[in-house]
Design an enzyme around this catalytic site. Structure first.
Site, PDB file in Angstrom:
ATOM      1  CD  GLU A  62      71.489  20.957 -36.801  1.00 55.38           C
ATOM      2  OE1 GLU A  62      72.583  21.156 -37.339  1.00 55.38           O
ATOM      3  OE2 GLU A  62      71.337  20.234 -35.792  1.00 55.38           O
TER       4      GLU A  62
HETATM    5  C1  FAD Z   1      66.673  24.449 -27.121  1.00 57.23           C
HETATM    6  C2  FAD Z   1      67.992  24.625 -27.787  1.00 57.23           C
HETATM    7  C3  FAD Z   1      68.740  23.513 -28.116  1.00 57.23           C
HETATM    8  C4  FAD Z   1      70.004  23.661 -28.692  1.00 57.23           C
HETATM    9  N1  FAD Z   1      70.792  22.563 -28.912  1.00 57.23           N
HETATM   10  C5  FAD Z   1      72.099  22.744 -29.244  1.00 57.23           C
HETATM   11  C6  FAD Z   1      73.012  21.643 -29.260  1.00 57.23           C
HETATM   12  O1  FAD Z   1      72.636  20.496 -29.029  1.00 57.23           O
HETATM   13  N2  FAD Z   1      74.316  21.886 -29.532  1.00 57.23           N
HETATM   14  C7  FAD Z   1      74.781  23.140 -29.781  1.00 57.23           C
HETATM   15  O2  FAD Z   1      75.971  23.303 -30.006  1.00 57.23           O
HETATM   16  N3  FAD Z   1      73.935  24.204 -29.804  1.00 57.23           N
HETATM   17  C8  FAD Z   1      72.615  24.036 -29.536  1.00 57.23           C
HETATM   18  N4  FAD Z   1      71.767  25.104 -29.509  1.00 57.23           N
HETATM   19  C9  FAD Z   1      72.267  26.412 -29.880  1.00 57.23           C
HETATM   20  C10 FAD Z   1      71.710  26.916 -31.203  1.00 57.23           C
HETATM   21  O3  FAD Z   1      72.207  26.141 -32.256  1.00 57.23           O
HETATM   22  C11 FAD Z   1      72.070  28.413 -31.328  1.00 57.23           C
HETATM   23  O4  FAD Z   1      71.310  29.095 -30.359  1.00 57.23           O
HETATM   24  C12 FAD Z   1      71.786  28.942 -32.716  1.00 57.23           C
HETATM   25  O5  FAD Z   1      72.698  28.392 -33.625  1.00 57.23           O
HETATM   26  C13 FAD Z   1      71.894  30.464 -32.798  1.00 57.23           C
HETATM   27  O6  FAD Z   1      73.053  30.956 -32.166  1.00 57.23           O
HETATM   28  P1  FAD Z   1      72.943  32.111 -31.078  1.00 57.23           P
HETATM   29  O7  FAD Z   1      71.867  31.752 -30.133  1.00 57.23           O
HETATM   30  O8  FAD Z   1      74.287  32.360 -30.532  1.00 57.23           O
HETATM   31  O9  FAD Z   1      72.439  33.374 -31.895  1.00 57.23           O
HETATM   32  P2  FAD Z   1      73.366  34.453 -32.632  1.00 57.23           P
HETATM   33  O10 FAD Z   1      74.400  33.767 -33.411  1.00 57.23           O
HETATM   34  O11 FAD Z   1      73.798  35.456 -31.627  1.00 57.23           O
HETATM   35  O12 FAD Z   1      72.321  35.117 -33.633  1.00 57.23           O
HETATM   36  C14 FAD Z   1      71.336  36.086 -33.207  1.00 57.23           C
HETATM   37  C15 FAD Z   1      70.529  36.571 -34.418  1.00 57.23           C
HETATM   38  O13 FAD Z   1      71.411  37.229 -35.335  1.00 57.23           O
HETATM   39  C16 FAD Z   1      71.315  36.646 -36.629  1.00 57.23           C
HETATM   40  N5  FAD Z   1      72.648  36.639 -37.245  1.00 57.23           N
HETATM   41  C17 FAD Z   1      73.811  36.244 -36.683  1.00 57.23           C
HETATM   42  N6  FAD Z   1      74.824  36.417 -37.548  1.00 57.23           N
HETATM   43  C18 FAD Z   1      74.296  36.936 -38.677  1.00 57.23           C
HETATM   44  C19 FAD Z   1      74.816  37.327 -39.948  1.00 57.23           C
HETATM   45  N7  FAD Z   1      76.114  37.214 -40.243  1.00 57.23           N
HETATM   46  N8  FAD Z   1      73.967  37.807 -40.885  1.00 57.23           N
HETATM   47  C20 FAD Z   1      72.634  37.921 -40.629  1.00 57.23           C
HETATM   48  N9  FAD Z   1      72.093  37.565 -39.444  1.00 57.23           N
HETATM   49  C21 FAD Z   1      72.902  37.074 -38.482  1.00 57.23           C
HETATM   50  C22 FAD Z   1      70.779  35.226 -36.399  1.00 57.23           C
HETATM   51  O14 FAD Z   1      70.093  34.743 -37.532  1.00 57.23           O
HETATM   52  C23 FAD Z   1      69.852  35.459 -35.219  1.00 57.23           C
HETATM   53  O15 FAD Z   1      68.611  35.906 -35.690  1.00 57.23           O
HETATM   54  C24 FAD Z   1      70.489  24.969 -28.986  1.00 57.23           C
HETATM   55  C25 FAD Z   1      69.696  26.083 -28.696  1.00 57.23           C
HETATM   56  C26 FAD Z   1      68.487  25.928 -28.083  1.00 57.23           C
HETATM   57  C27 FAD Z   1      67.698  27.170 -27.722  1.00 57.23           C
END
Ligand code: FAD
Length: 604
Positions: free
Chosen positions: A441
């Protein structure tokens, strides 16, 4: 495993004595039914369901987890029955429109329901929680036919919903979404792509699952402006059991919330239906994002509360050495842990975050009620005003409270010493479950960027901080002459000035060096969280003092404990804000000067 007891005294204290929800509900078009009797019935019935049915499945659900067999996900033992009980009680539609089978009560009551359910068992609460996202999206952007077909079943709870945003290459940066939507028959679309990490993607709790999916139409512009939103049901209406090209490819193996199914979802030419205008999927998805984020912020409160409920009895029971001020339990071989100052620090921290966070969430929920009122009255101006007020509060709540929930869970584990690390006591589960809240989220980093970059600097040029911090100034001015409240009044006046100063300094620095918006954002968010919680602790202290003098609904000891916790928050936790303010103001150089290649010389 520690049992769960709904903290109804604290809920009632906030609803009736600090915020006066009774008067608040009288101002809402959908508040008429939310009489004190109705509210009381909801609180006590929900507490029963949570304590007797949902909480007992917390540890067993973690141990068993979900399983995928022949393409079907099965939830742990007891989950389907508990979910049926939840549905039979009409809980899913508590705050959704009567015309679709809901009870039409204010959203804040839905949030309080979600808090209890989530504290009892967060994994369980994820199933109806994700459905709420789908329900809100369809309610806001669906056609009448879509509402009739899907919203009614979702409101009943006999169908469940999901939000399918994340793909392997992107979670935060949804502009990279690749899932395709090609025109099909009779205005439908064929959806093809893979979504990962989808909570409640598949399960055995309901007869159908309604996926809300982000995908790209042919020739859609690149990036965020080319994403559309689709309803893609597991089974098409009227064809339950017949494959629609939606399948769960795998269950993610993960650290915590193991009873919540986190699925890889494959869409293979699945029939879906556009919801909202083409290429405006992200805007539609984000309509209810503020309230969804408050829903996740609640996870911070939930874990702080659960951790506290577990560690408090242990601290009273377990004995170790003697208190420094002399024996407290002389007839025993040693004094209970709770008599040691450092253990008290850990307990009070959990209590302060749970109760302070609850106050923040309930206050914000009243804003959400006003926003919904604007929607129900078709008053765009009112809706926009409250949505924008909420927009400032929600990244602070989501970012700060989930971080503090995790901290509280860690402190609870520390209270247990080595026993906290051993599965038997259930504390390590709370810490594992709490970890996800700062990630999904929108990560804490993304909440921080949203707060400082978007809400504070870009959209309002600091106005939102000036506007909210006026609450602190008003409290300060009104209570300066009161000897007991003066320390809080002074402190709030100081914080209000410092918060605005911090904002202006960063705003000025950002005109010369844009990186500061990112380097300062986390500390700015944490500062804002501490500042906001200080206000809500001061409010609770003022109410407790008033009730002590003039009489309230709770025993005097309850109010004294409130005052003691407020004092602890101001003296022992709030000082951390100063460190965050100092760090946020530092130039970007120390963070940004090293080249990416020089982060290590031994490995890539
Ligand atoms: C158990 C679980 C349940 C989930 N449920 C859902 C769901 O129901 N539906 C769904 O769609 N998704 C879901 N997710 C996905 C979740 O919302 C994402 O994992 C989350 O939004 C982060 O995206 P990412 O993992 O791709 O990380 P990334 O986007 O790759 O980010 C990696 C790191 O980089 C940082 N970062 C990225 N961009 C920037 C920036 N521009 N400036 C500064 N820092 C940055 C982030 O803060 C983070 O620390 C779920 C994930 C998990 C683990």
């Amino acid at each position: 495993m520690p049992s769960y007891k709904a903290p109804l005294r604290d809920t009632r204290f906030l609803m009736n004595e600090v915020f006066d929800f009774e008067s608040h509900y009288k101002t809402l078009p959908n508040g008429e039914e939310a009489t004190p009797d109705m509210v009381e019935a909801i609180l006590s019935e929900m507490a029963k369901l949570c304590e007797n049915t949902v909480a007992p499945l917390y540890q067993s659900g973690d141990e068993e987890g979900c399983r995928l067999e022949n393409g079907q996900v099965f939830t742990p033992k007891g989950y389907p029955e508990a979910y049926s009980e939840f549905v039979a009680g009409g809980w899913q539609g508590l705050s959704h429109p009567v015309e679709y089978g809901g009870q039409g009560l204010p959203m804040s009551l839905g949030l309080i329901k979600h808090e209890m359910l989530g504290t009892a068992n967060w994994s369980f609460a994820m199933y109806p929680g994700l459905s709420l996202g789908a329900m809100n999206t369809i309610q806001m952007h669906g056609t009448d036919e879509q509402k009739e077909t899907y919203l009614t079943r979702l409101t009943e709870g006999t169908w469940a919903g999901t939000m399918c945003l994340t793909e392997p290459q992107c979670g935060t940066d949804l502009g990279q979404v690749k899932t395709k939507a090609e025109p099909g028959e009779n205005g439908s679309y064929k959806i093809t792509g893979t979504k990962i990490f989808i909570s409640s993607g598949d399960h055995d709790l309901t007869e159908n699952i309604v996926h809300i999916v982000l995908a790209r139409l042919p020739d859609a512009p690149a990036g965020t402006k080319g994403i559309s939103l689709f309803i893609v049901p597991k089974y098409l209406p009227g064809q339950i059991g017949e494959d629609n090209g939606v399948s769960c490819g795998a269950l993610e193996k993960k650290m915590g919330i193991k009873a919540s199914a986190t699925c890889v979802m494959n869409f293979d030419q699945a029939t879906g239906f556009l919801i909202g205008p083409p290429n405006q999927g992200l805007e539609c998805m984000f309509t209810f994002m503020n309230s969804a984020r408050v829903g996740t912020a609640i996870q911070g409160v939930a874990h702080a509360e659960r951790a506290y409920q577990a560690s408090l009895p242990y601290a009273k029971e377990r004995r170790s050495m003697r208190a420094l001020s002399g024996k407290k339990d002389p007839e025993q071989v040693a004094d209970a842990l709770i008599h040691h100052g450092d253990v008290r620090r850990m307990l009070l921290k959990q209590k302060a975050y749970a109760e302070g966070g609850r106050a923040m969430a309930y206050f914000t929920a009243m804003y959400a009620d006003h926003m919904i009122a604007g929607m129900l009255e078709n008053d765009q101006k009112k809706y926009g005003k409250w949505d924008s007020e909420l927009g400032f509060l929600t990244p602070i709540l989501k970012g700060f409270l989930t971080e503090k929930g995790l901290e509280a869970a860690n402190e609870a584990m520390q209270v247990f010493g080595g026993h906290g690390y051993i599965k038997e006591h259930g504390i390590e589960q709370i810490a594992r479950d709490a970890r996800i809240a700062t990630l999904y989220e929108g990560t804490t980093g993304i909440q921080a960027l949203d707060l400082l970059g978007r809400k504070v600097l870009l959209t309002s040029r600091g106005k939102c901080v000036r506007s909210f911090s006026k609450n602190l100034v008003d409290f300060g001015r009104q209570n300066l002459k009161d000897a007991k409240l003066r320390p809080y009044a002074w402190k709030l006046l100081k914080i209000a000035a410092e918060w605005n100063y911090l904002t202006t300094r960063i705003m000025l620095a950002a005109t010369k060096d844009r990186d500061i918006v990112s380097t300062a954002s986390y500390d700015y968010l944490m500062y804002s969280g501490y500042a906001m919680m200080a206000y809500f602790w001061a409010l609770q202290a003022a109410t407790a003092r008033d009730k002590l003098e003039h009489g309230g609904n709770e025993p005097a000891e309850f109010y004294k404990a409130k005052l003691a916790t407020a004092e602890f928050y101001f003296e022992r936790l709030l000082p951390a804000a100063k460190g965050h303010a100092d760090a946020a103001l530092k130039p970007t150089r120390s963070t940004m000067q090293m080249s990416a290649e020089h982060f290590s010389f031994d490995y890539e």
